[in-house]
Design a protein around this motif. Structure first.
Motif, PDB file in Angstrom:
ATOM      1  N   LEU A   4       0.828  -1.203   0.000  1.00 30.51           N
ATOM      2  CA  LEU A   4       0.000   0.000   0.000  1.00 30.51           C
ATOM      3  C   LEU A   4       0.866   1.258   0.000  1.00 30.51           C
ATOM      4  CD1 LEU A   4      -2.530  -1.052   2.808  1.00 30.51           C
ATOM      5  CD2 LEU A   4      -2.941  -1.116   0.336  1.00 30.51           C
ATOM      6  N   ASP A   5       0.563   2.151  -0.953  1.00 30.31           N
ATOM      7  CA  ASP A   5       1.157   3.485  -0.904  1.00 30.31           C
ATOM      8  C   ASP A   5       0.457   4.240   0.232  1.00 30.31           C
ATOM      9  OD1 ASP A   5       2.533   5.768  -1.457  1.00 30.31           O
ATOM     10  OD2 ASP A   5       1.325   6.325  -3.196  1.00 30.31           O
ATOM     11  N   VAL A   6       1.238   4.912   1.038  1.00 30.14           N
ATOM     12  CA  VAL A   6       0.641   5.629   2.165  1.00 30.14           C
ATOM     13  C   VAL A   6      -0.229   6.776   1.691  1.00 30.14           C
ATOM     14  CG1 VAL A   6       1.135   7.056   4.183  1.00 30.14           C
ATOM     15  CG2 VAL A   6       2.440   4.955   3.788  1.00 30.14           C
ATOM     16  N   ASP A   7       0.311   7.586   0.772  1.00 31.76           N
ATOM     17  CA  ASP A   7      -0.391   8.789   0.329  1.00 31.76           C
ATOM     18  C   ASP A   7      -1.191   8.502  -0.930  1.00 31.76           C
ATOM     19  OD1 ASP A   7       0.621  10.394   2.398  1.00 31.76           O
ATOM     20  OD2 ASP A   7       2.524  10.584   1.331  1.00 31.76           O
ATOM     21  N   MET A   8      -2.520   8.410  -0.767  1.00 27.92           N
ATOM     22  CA  MET A   8      -3.421   8.241  -1.905  1.00 27.92           C
ATOM     23  C   MET A   8      -4.654   9.083  -1.647  1.00 27.92           C
ATOM     24  SD  MET A   8      -3.356   4.129  -2.765  1.00 27.92           S
ATOM     25  CE  MET A   8      -3.725   3.636  -1.083  1.00 27.92           C
ATOM     26  N   PRO A   9      -5.278   9.592  -2.681  1.00 28.06           N
ATOM     27  CA  PRO A   9      -6.510  10.354  -2.492  1.00 28.06           C
ATOM     28  C   PRO A   9      -7.626   9.442  -1.981  1.00 28.06           C
ATOM     29  CG  PRO A   9      -6.102   9.974  -4.829  1.00 28.06           C
ATOM     30  CD  PRO A   9      -4.872   9.526  -4.118  1.00 28.06           C
ATOM     31  N   GLY A  10      -8.565   9.976  -1.216  1.00 30.18           N
ATOM     32  CA  GLY A  10      -9.650   9.170  -0.650  1.00 30.18           C
ATOM     33  C   GLY A  10      -9.136   8.378   0.537  1.00 30.18           C
ATOM     34  N   MET A  11      -9.229   7.089   0.438  1.00 29.60           N
ATOM     35  CA  MET A  11      -8.757   6.207   1.520  1.00 29.60           C
ATOM     36  C   MET A  11      -7.265   5.980   1.367  1.00 29.60           C
ATOM     37  SD  MET A  11     -10.102   2.376   2.599  1.00 29.60           S
ATOM     38  CE  MET A  11     -11.602   2.944   3.378  1.00 29.60           C
ATOM     39  N   ASP A  12      -6.476   6.452   2.332  1.00 31.98           N
ATOM     40  CA  ASP A  12      -5.022   6.300   2.223  1.00 31.98           C
ATOM     41  C   ASP A  12      -4.592   4.916   2.698  1.00 31.98           C
ATOM     42  OD1 ASP A  12      -5.041   6.284   4.973  1.00 31.98           O
ATOM     43  OD2 ASP A  12      -4.315   8.343   5.190  1.00 31.98           O
ATOM     44  N   GLY A  13      -3.295   4.645   2.576  1.00 30.39           N
ATOM     45  CA  GLY A  13      -2.784   3.317   2.896  1.00 30.39           C
ATOM     46  C   GLY A  13      -2.992   2.921   4.334  1.00 30.39           C
ATOM     47  N   ASN A  14      -2.811   3.866   5.269  1.00 28.53           N
ATOM     48  CA  ASN A  14      -3.005   3.538   6.684  1.00 28.53           C
ATOM     49  C   ASN A  14      -4.455   3.149   6.977  1.00 28.53           C
ATOM     50  OD1 ASN A  14      -0.330   3.995   7.344  1.00 28.53           O
ATOM     51  ND2 ASN A  14      -0.667   6.145   7.906  1.00 28.53           N
ATOM     52  N   SER A  15      -5.399   3.822   6.339  1.00 29.36           N
ATOM     53  CA  SER A  15      -6.815   3.507   6.544  1.00 29.36           C
ATOM     54  C   SER A  15      -7.158   2.113   6.020  1.00 29.36           C
ATOM     55  CB  SER A  15      -7.699   4.557   5.868  1.00 29.36           C
ATOM     56  OG  SER A  15      -7.464   5.834   6.419  1.00 29.36           O
ATOM     57  N   VAL A  16      -6.620   1.794   4.838  1.00 30.00           N
ATOM     58  CA  VAL A  16      -6.839   0.454   4.276  1.00 30.00           C
ATOM     59  C   VAL A  16      -6.263  -0.604   5.211  1.00 30.00           C
ATOM     60  CG1 VAL A  16      -6.349  -1.099   2.345  1.00 30.00           C
ATOM     61  CG2 VAL A  16      -6.862   1.312   1.903  1.00 30.00           C
ATOM     62  N   CYS A  17      -5.062  -0.332   5.715  1.00 31.21           N
ATOM     63  CA  CYS A  17      -4.397  -1.282   6.609  1.00 31.21           C
ATOM     64  C   CYS A  17      -5.238  -1.537   7.858  1.00 31.21           C
ATOM     65  CB  CYS A  17      -3.012  -0.750   6.973  1.00 31.21           C
ATOM     66  SG  CYS A  17      -2.060  -1.889   7.997  1.00 31.21           S
ATOM     67  N   ARG A  18      -5.734  -0.468   8.482  1.00 28.24           N
ATOM     68  CA  ARG A  18      -6.548  -0.637   9.681  1.00 28.24           C
ATOM     69  C   ARG A  18      -7.801  -1.449   9.396  1.00 28.24           C
ATOM     70  NH1 ARG A  18      -4.607   4.593  11.088  1.00 28.24           N
ATOM     71  NH2 ARG A  18      -6.196   5.557   9.756  1.00 28.24           N
ATOM     72  N   ARG A  19      -8.431  -1.184   8.266  1.00 25.87           N
ATOM     73  CA  ARG A  19      -9.655  -1.913   7.915  1.00 25.87           C
ATOM     74  C   ARG A  19      -9.376  -3.409   7.695  1.00 25.87           C
ATOM     75  NH1 ARG A  19     -13.096  -4.622   7.465  1.00 25.87           N
ATOM     76  NH2 ARG A  19     -15.110  -4.459   6.393  1.00 25.87           N
TER      77      ARG A  19
END
Length: 582
Positions: free
Chosen positions: A58-73
């Protein structure tokens, strides 16, 4: 992009830069992975949740849902607990790295990426992840059934309760205990018991698959031994869990087949619900367990839903256990004696010792209840020793008065397989100065059929001591001529189930006739239990049954009453009262 499963392990890639996404996909491909690449976090998350994923980049910086948010989910899903999630970041400050690890990242790769070394780096991460998954499996899964274990079950329940608290839902805990499983282990050994447990786990798993379409938050675990737990989170968790529990009870009405044998491990099932029956997992589990014991010991139905009154009943059970323990230590139990008569001349040939307990506060406690408490608590060995001691003392009193009366005692499976009944009888008989040959040991046929080294050795020692061996409740278990001929008992007792209608039921008569023929051909004495009607007695006498006992002939008597009715020299020989002679 297609989301069909590939043969190679899948790598989910999310990077909003075209070049970065392409190079990450090539690195994953070089590492033996099938890349599924996306330019945003939302699409990557959806793909990951629908795939069997080996690694997520996952790239950390992405528009919308960033990498950290995806990781937590993803980490919120139990199946992603050990899947490596690697954050690709251009931030080199420690706070960015800390945020990534707090989100649940396994590792991070700093930009600019060394693309030549990246495939090796991914192989290293995957190798470590595989090792972690093996450790996770050992820690959280039962090796016999493959189901989540007790620890995993508790952690899953805690997560479901946290989610339910936020969503205003409920969590039901269904607790299952297999009623006859101990008998399977004791009779056929642990290898057969393990096979039955695997089949039970498979049957439960298959049954729950049919409910998962409606109830996605549904989990099954082996909680330990022969206990299984089902967890369900839903707005209507109680009603749905009752349906599932009843389906489980119905499913196990059908036997489990193994090696030509049929097993009926019907479960007792208890059910409790968060938050109605407790504010935390520990309390709800305890109440589900309490309900299960209610189903096992008191309810007519196999499924019991927890009510507060059940806790007081369980407390009563524990109180009785403590009082029984004191009664054994303080010698506050007593014996009654069931006379046994020879049918061709009506002579008394012995008695069966029957244990009774009258508690000062609770009055007469039914034998089935306190024996079950003794089995459950481990008191059964002490109880058996008490009976032997009391019988030997009574035999001494009778011998001193000129009466030689053989006494039969019941020996439990635990006593035979894990105790040393011959040593206990030898010690107590020597202390009382009575011959061990006056003691007959009654065992159930399931103990004989187990044919374990411990069981054979115990029976051998008892017979060497001079004790006779009787096979009790014959015909109700796993009857087999092979076991009877391998270690023939001195006596077979026809169970009262077949005696009840022996004079008016063709099937019961056929079974009784077969047992009588078996006894005659093997030279084994046959005793009929549960004689309550003259018709039963005459039928058995007419077909050559050797001995009988039952309420028609004599009820269980105190030692003094037995002496008065049957052992007084003035009465002549010890025989049936005149009104009961044939």
């Amino acid at each position: 992009m297609s989301e069909t499963r590939a043969t190679a392990p899948i790598a989910i890639i999310a990077d909003d830069e075209d070049l970065g996404r392409l190079l990450l996909a090539e690195a994953a491909n070089a590492g033996g992975l099938t890349p599924l690449a996306f330019d945003n976090g939302t699409a990557a998350l959806e793909a990951a949740l629908s795939q069997d994923v080996a690694i997520v980049l996952l790239d950390v910086d992405m528009p919308g849902m960033d990498g950290n948010s995806v990781c937590r989910r993803l980490r919120a899903e139990s199946r992603f607990a050990t899947v490596p999630i690697v954050m690709v970041t251009g931030h080199e400050d420690s706070s960015a790295i800390t945020r990534a690890f707090e989100a649940g990242a396994t590792d991070f790769i700093a930009k600019p990426v060394n693309w030549a070394l990246l495939p090796r780096r991914l192989e290293y991460i995957l190798r470590n992840a595989a090792a972690a998954e093996r450790i996770e499996r050992l820690a959280y899964f039962d090796p016999l059934t493959g189901l989540p274990n007790r620890q995993c079950c508790i952690e899953t329940a805690e997560r479901l309760v946290r989610d339910a608290a936020q969503l205003q839902e409920s969590v039901a805990i269904v607790y299952l205990d297999l009623n006859s499983f101990k008998r399977v282990n004791d009779t056929f050994g642990h290898s057969v018991g393990d096979a039955v447990l695997r089949d039970v786990a498979g049957k439960l798993s298959g049954l729950l698959e049919g409910f998962k379409a409606e109830d996605q938050h549904l989990a099954l675990a082996r909680f330990g031994g022969d206990e299984f737990v089902i967890l369900l989170r839903h707005a209507a968790a109680r009603a749905r869990a009752i349906r599932i529990a009843e389906a489980c009870a119905t499913a196990f009405k059908q036997p489990i087949l193994y090696d030509g044998l049929e097993f009926y491990p019907a479960p007792s099932i208890g059910l409790a619900v968060y938050p109605d029956d407790g504010a935390d997992v520990t309390t709800v589990l305890k109440h589900a367990d309490t309900a299960m014991y209610q189903a096992k010991t008191g309810a007519a139905e196999p499924v019991a839903v927890y009510t507060p009154a059940m806790s007081s009943r369980l407390a009563n059970w524990l109180e009785l256990e403590a009082r029984l323990r004191r009664a054994v230590v303080e010698d506050r139990l007593n014996l009654l004696y069931q006379p046994k008569f020879r049918l061709h001349d009506n002579q008394l040939v012995g008695v069966e010792a029957l244990l009774r307990w009258c508690d000062a506060e609770h009055g007469e406690i039914p034998p089935l209840r306190f024996i079950e408490i003794a089995e459950d608590s481990g008191l059964i060995l002490d109880l058996g020793s008490w009976v032997v001691r009391a019988v030997c003392r009574q035999l001494r009193k009778w011998l001193d008065r000129g009466f030689s009366v053989p006494v039969a005692i019941n020996v439990s499976g635990k006593d035979l397989l894990h105790g040393d009944p011959a040593r206990v009888i030898q010690t107590e008989a020597a202390a009382a100065g009575v011959p061990p040959s006056l003691i007959e040991v009654e065992i159930t046929e399931s103990l004989l059929i187990k044919d374990s080294a411990a069981g054979r050795n115990a029976l051998k020692k008892l017979r060497e001591l001079g004790c006779r061996i009787a096979l009790d409740d014959f015909g109700t278990g796993y009857s087999s001529l092979a076991y009877i001929t391998r270690f023939p008992p001195d006596r077979i007792k026809i169970d009262k189930t077949f005696v009840r209608d022996v004079d008016c039921s063709a099937s019961d008569a056929a079974i009784a006739n077969a047992i009588l023929s078996l006894g005659e051909s093997l030279g084994i004495t046959v005793t009929a239990e549960g004689i309550e009607r003259a018709g039963q007695l005459e039928w058995l006498r007419g077909r050559g049954c050797h001995e009988a006992q039952g309420f028609l002939l004599a009820r269980p008597l105190s030692a003094a009453e037995l002496e008065r009715q049957f052992l007084q020299p003035a009465e002549g020989s010890a025989a049936l009262p005149r009104r009961q002679r044939g």
